[in-house]
Design an enzyme around this catalytic site. Sequence first.
Site: not given
Ligand code: URA
Length: 447
Positions: A81-84, A121, A169, A184, A188-189
């Site tokens: 996967d990728k995350h931006s 997305t 937060r 965070s 999740k990833k």
């Molecule tokens: N995206 C997230 O899921 N968590 C963060 O703290 C910042 C960006």
Amino acid sequence: MIDALDLLRDKRDGKPLSREQLYWLADAVISGAAEDAQLGAFLMAVYQRGMSAQEQAHLTLAMRDSGTVLRWQDLPGPVLDKHSTGGVGDLVSLVLAPMVAACGGFVPMISGRGLGHTGGTLDKLESIPGFCTQQSESSMDALLRTNGLFIVGQSATLAPADRRLYALRDVTGTVSCQPLIVASILSKKLAEGLQGLVLDIKTGNGAIMRRHAEAEALGQALCHVAVAAGLPCSALVTDMNQPLASSAGNALEVAMAADFLRGHSVPERLREVVFALGEELLQVGRLAADAAGARAQLEAVLVSGAAAEYFARMVAAQGGPGDFMERPRSYLPSAPVQLPLLATEHGAVSNIDTLRLGEAVRNLGGGRRQLHDRIDAAVGISDCVQLGTRVHRGDRLLTLHAASETQAREVLGSLASAFMITAEASPPAIIYQRLSAPTSSQEKRIR
Ligand code: URA
């Protein structure tokens, strides 16, 4: 026995927290054993004292394990996967996921909605009639096995500790705390059951991290903790001083993604970022031995139409039209009013206020001000000129797509000074830097 007060005192006094303390904390977040006041104090203590890489990895894993961790059994390829970190006109996920799937990866992409001025997305995909972004765990498994990819929203069972901590937060001034951002994102990833991850860390006037140094520090920390947690990962720091694509807005970006996958011409900057991230991901997933081999595979799946086919199958499997890729524009909504923003002088475009463009899309109704705001999928901008382009007075700088003439004129007014035109200007770099974890992160792998 672990006690909230001792844990808080330790962090307050700068003592490192142990794995057991951080797992206890994540449990207490979920069970309610820790009060909001205590969690707020914890977040502020982390903000003030920071966290070592080891603490960050333990917190990440504890948050991952606060809910379901997806496991994909017996797939014939790596799960990637990728995350931006988010930007304007950033439609990379829409094209990279099917390209990587067509190269043999499996992409269980869990994405987000638009945040502030940046697009999401899920909102983009929901401009396709019928496309469903909520899927059960069993249907995700079937979608991944059958189609090689899916793109869905976060479920309540994945890393639930993050949801409560994120909300706290937000009200304790600790959103920008780097160790908390790392835990965070990665919790999740990691809950997606990945075997490889590539990160696109945006920097510039349309990015959350405006300064390169901040983007670099976040990218480095993410790579370090991901690898220490057992997830192969690399990152690119990329430019967000102008929209990545020439369109921004939900349906407009999906149309451009369909053009990209069908081999139509797209802005070179977008292509460059997609290929660079794809090269990283294929190497991280051991589908390619080097960047040149990865690039050749990515080119091949575009030219053969295989990537477009993967996208088409995903759309159909998630509830969209079966022939979407044959005539995407006939399915996507279009805005009733389209007005150009014109240059008022001669010269070269030397600055674009990208944040302002993202806000303009949101103000047209393409994004949310509040969580439950309805999105207008049709609105946005297209044909946006790039930095360095030479223009004459009266040339088009962009086209605005709006629901009404009044709205279009109001937003056009707000964009009057978004483009700076000077005698000379050169385009900025697209990719600033590649980051990977130091070898010590592998040596210090944490379970
Ligand atoms: N995206 C997230 O899921 N968590 C963060 O703290 C910042 C960006």
